[in-house]
Design a protein around this motif. Structure first.
Motif, PDB file in Angstrom:
ATOM      1  N   SER A 103       0.827  -1.204   0.000  1.00 50.39           N
ATOM      2  CA  SER A 103       0.000   0.000   0.000  1.00 50.39           C
ATOM      3  C   SER A 103       0.865   1.259   0.000  1.00 50.39           C
ATOM      4  CB  SER A 103      -0.959  -0.004   1.202  1.00 50.39           C
ATOM      5  OG  SER A 103      -0.308  -0.417   2.380  1.00 50.39           O
ATOM      6  N   SER A 104       2.097   1.161   0.499  1.00 51.54           N
ATOM      7  CA  SER A 104       3.001   2.315   0.485  1.00 51.54           C
ATOM      8  C   SER A 104       3.402   2.695  -0.934  1.00 51.54           C
ATOM      9  CB  SER A 104       4.268   2.020   1.299  1.00 51.54           C
ATOM     10  OG  SER A 104       3.983   1.888   2.664  1.00 51.54           O
ATOM     11  N   THR A 105       3.653   1.696  -1.788  1.00 52.73           N
ATOM     12  CA  THR A 105       4.127   1.990  -3.143  1.00 52.73           C
ATOM     13  C   THR A 105       3.003   2.286  -4.122  1.00 52.73           C
ATOM     14  OG1 THR A 105       4.114  -0.362  -3.794  1.00 52.73           O
ATOM     15  CG2 THR A 105       6.148   0.508  -2.837  1.00 52.73           C
ATOM     16  N   HIS A 106       1.796   1.736  -3.877  1.00 52.64           N
ATOM     17  CA  HIS A 106       0.751   1.830  -4.892  1.00 52.64           C
ATOM     18  C   HIS A 106      -0.559   2.457  -4.428  1.00 52.64           C
ATOM     19  CE1 HIS A 106       3.427  -0.410  -7.403  1.00 52.64           C
ATOM     20  NE2 HIS A 106       2.557  -0.429  -8.388  1.00 52.64           N
ATOM     21  N   SER A 107      -0.699   2.774  -3.153  1.00 62.68           N
ATOM     22  CA  SER A 107      -1.913   3.462  -2.689  1.00 62.68           C
ATOM     23  C   SER A 107      -1.559   4.775  -2.011  1.00 62.68           C
ATOM     24  CB  SER A 107      -2.713   2.576  -1.720  1.00 62.68           C
ATOM     25  OG  SER A 107      -3.348   1.522  -2.396  1.00 62.68           O
ATOM     26  N   ILE A 108      -0.854   4.675  -0.891  1.00 60.14           N
ATOM     27  CA  ILE A 108      -0.542   5.868  -0.094  1.00 60.14           C
ATOM     28  C   ILE A 108       0.502   6.738  -0.778  1.00 60.14           C
ATOM     29  CG2 ILE A 108       0.455   6.671   2.083  1.00 60.14           C
ATOM     30  CD1 ILE A 108      -0.862   4.250   3.416  1.00 60.14           C
ATOM     31  N   GLY A 109       1.578   6.121  -1.272  1.00 57.07           N
ATOM     32  CA  GLY A 109       2.636   6.892  -1.925  1.00 57.07           C
ATOM     33  C   GLY A 109       2.120   7.758  -3.057  1.00 57.07           C
ATOM     34  N   PRO A 110       1.413   7.169  -4.027  1.00 57.39           N
ATOM     35  CA  PRO A 110       0.875   7.980  -5.124  1.00 57.39           C
ATOM     36  C   PRO A 110      -0.144   9.022  -4.662  1.00 57.39           C
ATOM     37  CG  PRO A 110       0.920   5.668  -5.737  1.00 57.39           C
ATOM     38  CD  PRO A 110       1.242   5.730  -4.269  1.00 57.39           C
ATOM     39  N   ILE A 116       6.014  11.074  -7.720  1.00 53.85           N
ATOM     40  CA  ILE A 116       6.753   9.817  -7.835  1.00 53.85           C
ATOM     41  C   ILE A 116       7.000   9.509  -9.316  1.00 53.85           C
ATOM     42  CG2 ILE A 116       5.942   8.873  -5.645  1.00 53.85           C
ATOM     43  CD1 ILE A 116       3.911   7.233  -7.160  1.00 53.85           C
ATOM     44  N   PRO A 117       8.067   8.784  -9.639  1.00 49.71           N
ATOM     45  CA  PRO A 117       8.485   8.643 -11.045  1.00 49.71           C
ATOM     46  C   PRO A 117       7.708   7.628 -11.866  1.00 49.71           C
ATOM     47  CG  PRO A 117      10.010   7.493  -9.618  1.00 49.71           C
ATOM     48  CD  PRO A 117       9.053   8.217  -8.716  1.00 49.71           C
ATOM     49  N   TYR A 118       6.629   7.095 -11.343  1.00 53.00           N
ATOM     50  CA  TYR A 118       5.827   6.129 -12.096  1.00 53.00           C
ATOM     51  C   TYR A 118       4.351   6.381 -11.843  1.00 53.00           C
ATOM     52  CZ  TYR A 118       5.870   3.912  -7.458  1.00 53.00           C
ATOM     53  OH  TYR A 118       5.770   3.682  -6.102  1.00 53.00           O
ATOM     54  N   ASN A 119       3.531   5.884 -12.742  1.00 51.98           N
ATOM     55  CA  ASN A 119       2.085   5.930 -12.561  1.00 51.98           C
ATOM     56  C   ASN A 119       1.659   4.565 -12.023  1.00 51.98           C
ATOM     57  OD1 ASN A 119      -0.801   5.587 -13.146  1.00 51.98           O
ATOM     58  ND2 ASN A 119      -0.633   7.523 -14.247  1.00 51.98           N
ATOM     59  N   ALA A 120       1.208   4.549 -10.779  1.00 52.97           N
ATOM     60  CA  ALA A 120       0.916   3.276 -10.120  1.00 52.97           C
ATOM     61  C   ALA A 120      -0.193   2.492 -10.818  1.00 52.97           C
ATOM     62  CB  ALA A 120       0.538   3.523  -8.657  1.00 52.97           C
ATOM     63  N   GLU A 121      -1.050   3.189 -11.549  1.00 56.37           N
ATOM     64  CA  GLU A 121      -2.176   2.514 -12.181  1.00 56.37           C
ATOM     65  C   GLU A 121      -1.859   2.043 -13.594  1.00 56.37           C
ATOM     66  OE1 GLU A 121      -6.967   3.207 -12.978  1.00 56.37           O
ATOM     67  OE2 GLU A 121      -5.758   4.786 -12.071  1.00 56.37           O
ATOM     68  N   THR A 122      -1.065   2.799 -14.339  1.00 60.10           N
ATOM     69  CA  THR A 122      -0.858   2.470 -15.758  1.00 60.10           C
ATOM     70  C   THR A 122       0.501   1.870 -16.093  1.00 60.10           C
ATOM     71  OG1 THR A 122      -0.076   4.722 -16.249  1.00 60.10           O
ATOM     72  CG2 THR A 122      -2.448   4.303 -16.448  1.00 60.10           C
ATOM     73  N   ASP A 123       1.480   1.957 -15.179  1.00 59.78           N
ATOM     74  CA  ASP A 123       2.821   1.467 -15.481  1.00 59.78           C
ATOM     75  C   ASP A 123       3.073   0.037 -14.999  1.00 59.78           C
ATOM     76  OD1 ASP A 123       3.433   3.788 -16.731  1.00 59.78           O
ATOM     77  OD2 ASP A 123       4.582   4.666 -15.075  1.00 59.78           O
ATOM     78  N   PHE A 124       2.027  -0.639 -14.541  1.00 59.93           N
ATOM     79  CA  PHE A 124       2.177  -1.990 -14.014  1.00 59.93           C
ATOM     80  C   PHE A 124       1.013  -2.871 -14.478  1.00 59.93           C
ATOM     81  CE2 PHE A 124       4.175   0.978 -11.129  1.00 59.93           C
ATOM     82  CZ  PHE A 124       5.388   0.375 -10.816  1.00 59.93           C
ATOM     83  N   VAL A 262       1.401  -8.726  -5.958  1.00 63.37           N
ATOM     84  CA  VAL A 262       2.389  -8.944  -7.018  1.00 63.37           C
ATOM     85  C   VAL A 262       1.951  -8.229  -8.297  1.00 63.37           C
ATOM     86  CG1 VAL A 262       3.489 -10.645  -8.519  1.00 63.37           C
ATOM     87  CG2 VAL A 262       3.159 -11.146  -6.094  1.00 63.37           C
ATOM     88  N   TYR A 263       2.877  -7.469  -8.864  1.00 62.94           N
ATOM     89  CA  TYR A 263       2.681  -6.801 -10.153  1.00 62.94           C
ATOM     90  C   TYR A 263       3.768  -7.244 -11.123  1.00 62.94           C
ATOM     91  CZ  TYR A 263      -0.534  -3.181  -8.327  1.00 62.94           C
ATOM     92  OH  TYR A 263      -1.600  -2.505  -7.789  1.00 62.94           O
ATOM     93  N   GLY A 264       3.465  -7.076 -12.401  1.00 61.27           N
ATOM     94  CA  GLY A 264       4.476  -7.150 -13.445  1.00 61.27           C
ATOM     95  C   GLY A 264       4.567  -5.780 -14.094  1.00 61.27           C
ATOM     96  N   PRO A 265       5.545  -5.586 -14.981  1.00 57.51           N
ATOM     97  CA  PRO A 265       5.611  -4.314 -15.710  1.00 57.51           C
ATOM     98  C   PRO A 265       4.396  -4.149 -16.629  1.00 57.51           C
ATOM     99  CG  PRO A 265       7.665  -5.551 -15.887  1.00 57.51           C
ATOM    100  CD  PRO A 265       6.653  -6.485 -15.318  1.00 57.51           C
ATOM    101  N   LYS A 266       4.178  -2.940 -17.072  1.00 56.73           N
ATOM    102  CA  LYS A 266       3.114  -2.647 -18.040  1.00 56.73           C
ATOM    103  C   LYS A 266       3.298  -3.491 -19.291  1.00 56.73           C
ATOM    104  CE  LYS A 266       3.563   1.165 -20.311  1.00 56.73           C
ATOM    105  NZ  LYS A 266       3.618   2.614 -20.646  1.00 56.73           N
ATOM    106  N   GLY A 267       2.183  -4.011 -19.825  1.00 61.10           N
ATOM    107  CA  GLY A 267       2.252  -4.759 -21.069  1.00 61.10           C
ATOM    108  C   GLY A 267       2.544  -6.235 -20.919  1.00 61.10           C
ATOM    109  N   LEU A 268       2.567  -6.740 -19.684  1.00 57.05           N
ATOM    110  CA  LEU A 268       2.792  -8.171 -19.484  1.00 57.05           C
ATOM    111  C   LEU A 268       1.643  -8.949 -20.127  1.00 57.05           C
ATOM    112  CD1 LEU A 268       4.575 -10.313 -18.015  1.00 57.05           C
ATOM    113  CD2 LEU A 268       2.959 -10.146 -16.109  1.00 57.05           C
ATOM    114  N   PRO A 269       1.931  -9.897 -21.025  1.00 57.68           N
ATOM    115  CA  PRO A 269       0.860 -10.653 -21.681  1.00 57.68           C
ATOM    116  C   PRO A 269      -0.068 -11.336 -20.677  1.00 57.68           C
ATOM    117  CG  PRO A 269       2.951 -11.046 -22.782  1.00 57.68           C
ATOM    118  CD  PRO A 269       3.267 -10.269 -21.540  1.00 57.68           C
ATOM    119  N   ALA A 270      -1.353 -11.354 -21.010  1.00 59.92           N
ATOM    120  CA  ALA A 270      -2.360 -11.886 -20.092  1.00 59.92           C
ATOM    121  C   ALA A 270      -2.118 -13.346 -19.751  1.00 59.92           C
ATOM    122  CB  ALA A 270      -3.752 -11.700 -20.698  1.00 59.92           C
ATOM    123  N   ASP A 271      -1.596 -14.131 -20.714  1.00 58.58           N
ATOM    124  CA  ASP A 271      -1.395 -15.550 -20.425  1.00 58.58           C
ATOM    125  C   ASP A 271      -0.277 -15.753 -19.403  1.00 58.58           C
ATOM    126  OD1 ASP A 271       0.570 -14.721 -22.172  1.00 58.58           O
ATOM    127  OD2 ASP A 271       0.365 -16.394 -23.564  1.00 58.58           O
TER     128      ASP A 271
END
Length: 331
Positions: A103-110, A116-124, A262-271
């Protein structure tokens, strides 16, 4: 002869185009079935030895068994988790770099730091909700309040005369306390410390009136008889302390947890995301993982990538609202 060659070539092209989707699906299936063929890196954006790191290592060991390749923890601490999360966002979207976010990196931080240098919603790419850990509401043994309702009534009758500790401005403890004040219509003064461990002596002695501490660090003081626990901040009672009521039993809808996912980078294939999701869910069902998480004050969650993304969006919106309304900053 030339005319027959042109016709044959045209028909062959049509046949290939018609079969295109089938060939694409087969190629995708081969890609998914061949993954992973080498070790996977899991970036942990916090120092080795901390709660997030210990949880990541418990998960990664079992995840490696389930997915068929070692999952290696790569600690990238700094800036409240921002450095590691940013590195994960810029990695290749091939399934070989994962991020254990919180929650620090993707909820509270943003919510509290739009720079912050990334968009928590669109870059992952969201993959799986791993676990959640509630806070615990602690008061001194000398407090007249023995229940959450009694504490709220006591605070309302003494506006501005009670205080609460936090682990610093903009932290989950600070935000949870302000969220509680907003929901309970109470006025309690904020005293920030550099970590809740430093606030414990003042809480035990009665110089502080309440602390929304993490379950892991707060519960031992309750078991030792040094403090009184009034409630937990999960939406429902937790198996970690089934006899403790949830704050939501007094303030409907109240919830504040530290989540891990757990996240992957943006564009990770759905499979590929789906394959990791299945492996994570299988790992979370393991009794050893459940036991190790419980020692950290965390409960396994699991579920689909879609449910994970929806939870994070809701959590972020909640903290944005609190930060805006209560005029909170990290300064």
């Amino acid at each position: 002869m030339k005319r027959r060659h042109i016709i044959f070539s045209t028909l062959a092209s049509v046949a290939v185009c018609a079969a295109g989707p089938a060939f694409s699906q087969t190629a995708s299936a081969v890609s998914a079935s061949g993954y992973p063929s080498r070790p996977i890196r899991m970036i942990v954006p916090f120092p080795a030895g901390g709660a997030t790191d210990i949880l990541a290592r418990a998960l990664s060991q079992k995840l490696g068994e389930k997915i068929g390749q070692p999952v290696i923890v790569d600690n990238r601490p700094g800036a409240g988790g921002t450095i590691g999360a940013d590195a994960a966002s810029k990695a290749a979207a091939d399934g070989y770099t994962l991020l254990l976010a919180t929650s620090s990196t993707h909820s509270i931080g943003p919510a509290i730091n739009p720079k912050i240098p990334y968009n928590a919603e669109t870059d992952f790419t969201p993959i799986a909700y791993v676990a959640s850990s509630p806070n615990i509401v602690l008061v001194p043994n000398s407090s007249p309040a023995k229940t959450m309702r009694q504490f709220i009534d006591y605070a309302r009758k003494n506006p501005g005369r009670l205080n609460y500790a936090s682990s610093g401005n903009g932290t989950i403890v600070h935000l949870t306390s302000e969220y509680f004040k907003a929901q309970s219509d109470t006025y309690i003064l904020h005293i920030p410390y550099r970590g809740t461990a430093l606030a414990m002596p003042d809480l035990i002695s009665g110089k502080l009136d309440v602390l929304f501490d993490s379950f892991v660090t707060g519960m031992p003081h309750v078991k030792d008889g040094k403090l009184r626990a009034l409630a937990v901040t999960s939406l429902k009672r937790t198996a970690l302390a089934p006899d403790l009521p949830a704050v939501a039993e007094t303030l409907p809808g109240f919830e504040s947890v530290t989540w891990f996912g757990v996240y992957g980078p943006k564009g990770l294939p759905a499979d590929l995301a789906g394959k990791v999701n299945q492996a994570v869910n299988s790992a979370l069902a393991d009794s050893d993982v459940k036991e190790r998480f419980a020692r950290l004050g965390a409960e396994p969650t699991g579920g689909t990538p879609q449910a994970f993304a929806a939870m994070v969006k809701s959590d972020t919106n909640k903290w944005k609202k609190i930060i805006s309304e209560r005029k909170i900053s990290a300064e």
